[in-house]
Design a protein around this motif. Sequence first.
Motif: not given
Length: 770
Positions: A551-556
Amino acid sequence: MVGLLCLLLSSVALAERHHIVIADTQLQTQIDGDLSDPLWQHATVVDLTLQNDPGENTPAPVRTTAKVIANAETLYVAFIAEDPDPSRIRAQLTDRDKIWGDDLVGIKLDTWDQARLAYQFFVNPYGVQLDSIENELTGRESEAWDGIWQSAGQITASGYQVEIALPLRLFSFNDRLDEQRWGIELVRFYPRENQYRLSATPVSRNQSCRLCQMGLATGLAGAKPGQQLQLTPSLALSRHESRPTPDDEWRRDDSVEPALDLRWAITPDTLLNATINPDFSQVEADSGQLDVNTTFALYYPEKRPFYLDNADYFETLRNLINTRNLASPEYGTKITGQRGKHLFGLLQTKDEKTNFLVPGNLSSSIAELGQSSDNFAARYLYDSTASWSLGSIASFRSSKDYQNSVVGLDGQWEITAQNKIKALYVRSETRYPDFLRDQFCGGDTPCDQPDKVECSFGDCDYNEQVLRLPVGETLKGDLLRVALYHNSRHLFGYANYERIDEAFRADLGFIDQVDFAKGAIGGGYIWYPQDHFFHKIQLGGDVDRSENIAGEKLEEEIEFSGFVAGRNELFVELYGGLREIAGRRQDASNLALKDNAPMFDETWLGLYGELRPVKPLKFGANIRIGDDIDYANNQLGEVFQINGWVNWKPHASISLNASHIHRTLDVPGGQLFAADLSDLRLHWQFTVRAFIRMTAIYTQLERDPALYRYNRVDRHSERLSAELLYGYKVNPQTVFYLGYGEGQFSDDEFRDLSSDSRTLFAKFSYAWLL
């Protein structure tokens, strides 16, 4: 209710299909471009009266007449392509499959009339061939497939004319029918102020499926495809010399490599391929790619005939069968076929080297097992011929202490003529040998328990792949992809979701990223101006977000694009976007992203354009500016990149294709690097069969070592690869090649370009049709 509506719509569409009755004959003809032979006097005549593009089923600007007739062994097609000004005809005497952009005529055939796969055969006014397979499931056309067929063309005072002979042994079809029912479309490409597509069959922009709109051909009563037995022995001879540095002695390696390919239609709808020692043949260099400031492995397409034949049968929403991974196959067998609504494929290969990707969520690298492996792939697809299909896919690789298996399901449902949904679910199980991890370790870095020793950025001699190769564990993971598409006359859109577990591996495919979940939604609007300089205008964009499985952000990311297409093949696109993206991990012994991998805000803008100002010349360029991560130092930099290319045909027998990429990355303190890649290909075609080709790929990299805080790099490096090749092709499998290739390099120690490899090679192959 939806199913009933789809059935009614299908019935209406079938009733409105353009119908061609193929005339029967006992005659044969010589394929020379002369249409005065008696056979053509009895052929079915079809006029190509419609313009599908840039207009939508408007009157064709020129007259084109097609003729179709068949005997028990061959389908014959002829075209009379009239032109008010024959001096403007675009035609190049070149190698087969290299004629896009020329005046073309051709035929598309769906021999099962299921709107899933279609053979395509096109010919230019000189008789040069292009063949391919169009796949409705993937939306792609593959020019890799090569059939053995005949064609000839002549330029006349009123235009040009073409003759085509397609042996029925090329096709798989149901020979148990009293009369064949094939999907068909007769097509002409007429490139003038616009790239006109002309046809006898209307094509609606309000329907996403193109093969569903093909016309219907009936006839060929009692047709039999035959056994299609083809034996192609070949012999490749080479002398390769190499040396690590200019101060070293040359090391020589002479090679004599016999090979044999077999292609046999066991039944009219089942094809067997077998091969012994297939090779790349060194006859066509891969396109140059800049491998600088990248963290993921580069992709290269397959080129070997054995693996290309019916490769479309194994395609899914993801590249799960990438035969380029089979680096040094000893032998292989393949069975592909279609019986009614059932399509199937089996592939088996013994590979001596066993290479595969070790993927992560921030990088991927190629691992080399260094031992032989057994490789197997299977595919099955049930095509309802209505609005849905359901299939399965499997692959297996095994060797001593190594195993990878992939099994899954995929399907497609055409909800309406404008909306479809596609889905893929796959599960894998993998066990790696303990020693494989050592390939990604170095120096004094402990490799036995890398996740137990803190390793700050720049101090590690290993990368993410070390942590993706656990010792003594069996990895089990899933891949899920669901995508919804909408395509109508003016509106297009999509929404998809993909999740790939950290333990998922597809070692026979090309899956270069795992341990992530991504959702995306996008769409846009299209205008079709009439009687205007511009004939198509499109605006669109999308948003997406990626996270690791924890659940940790890689890309937005948010992206936009808009383009206009107009006369003289003008195409101009403006694009850009902004995103937040993870850099490399600060502690390389920890796969976590939060408080470990810094997030960077990137903004970029790009402009792409292409134009054909005069008939023999077309050029284009792409400029991109904005932010880019400096992966060597884990910081944000500013990138400038320009790609330019030109296609120039100064003579009907000579063509020049040149491209250049220039990329720079500026970081605090100065310019980190400047990279240049030039790719030059000069082709001189003496006849339809004989040619000489010169290829040169040059790469130069200038770096500032003082700005690389964690790595030692050369200030200067160059690489030049050049090849001179003579080729003579009777058909795609009966060939003779003779060539010489040389590689040169320079770096900080050896400033002048010096040879480090040179190869003299020849190949002979002959296709026996039995």
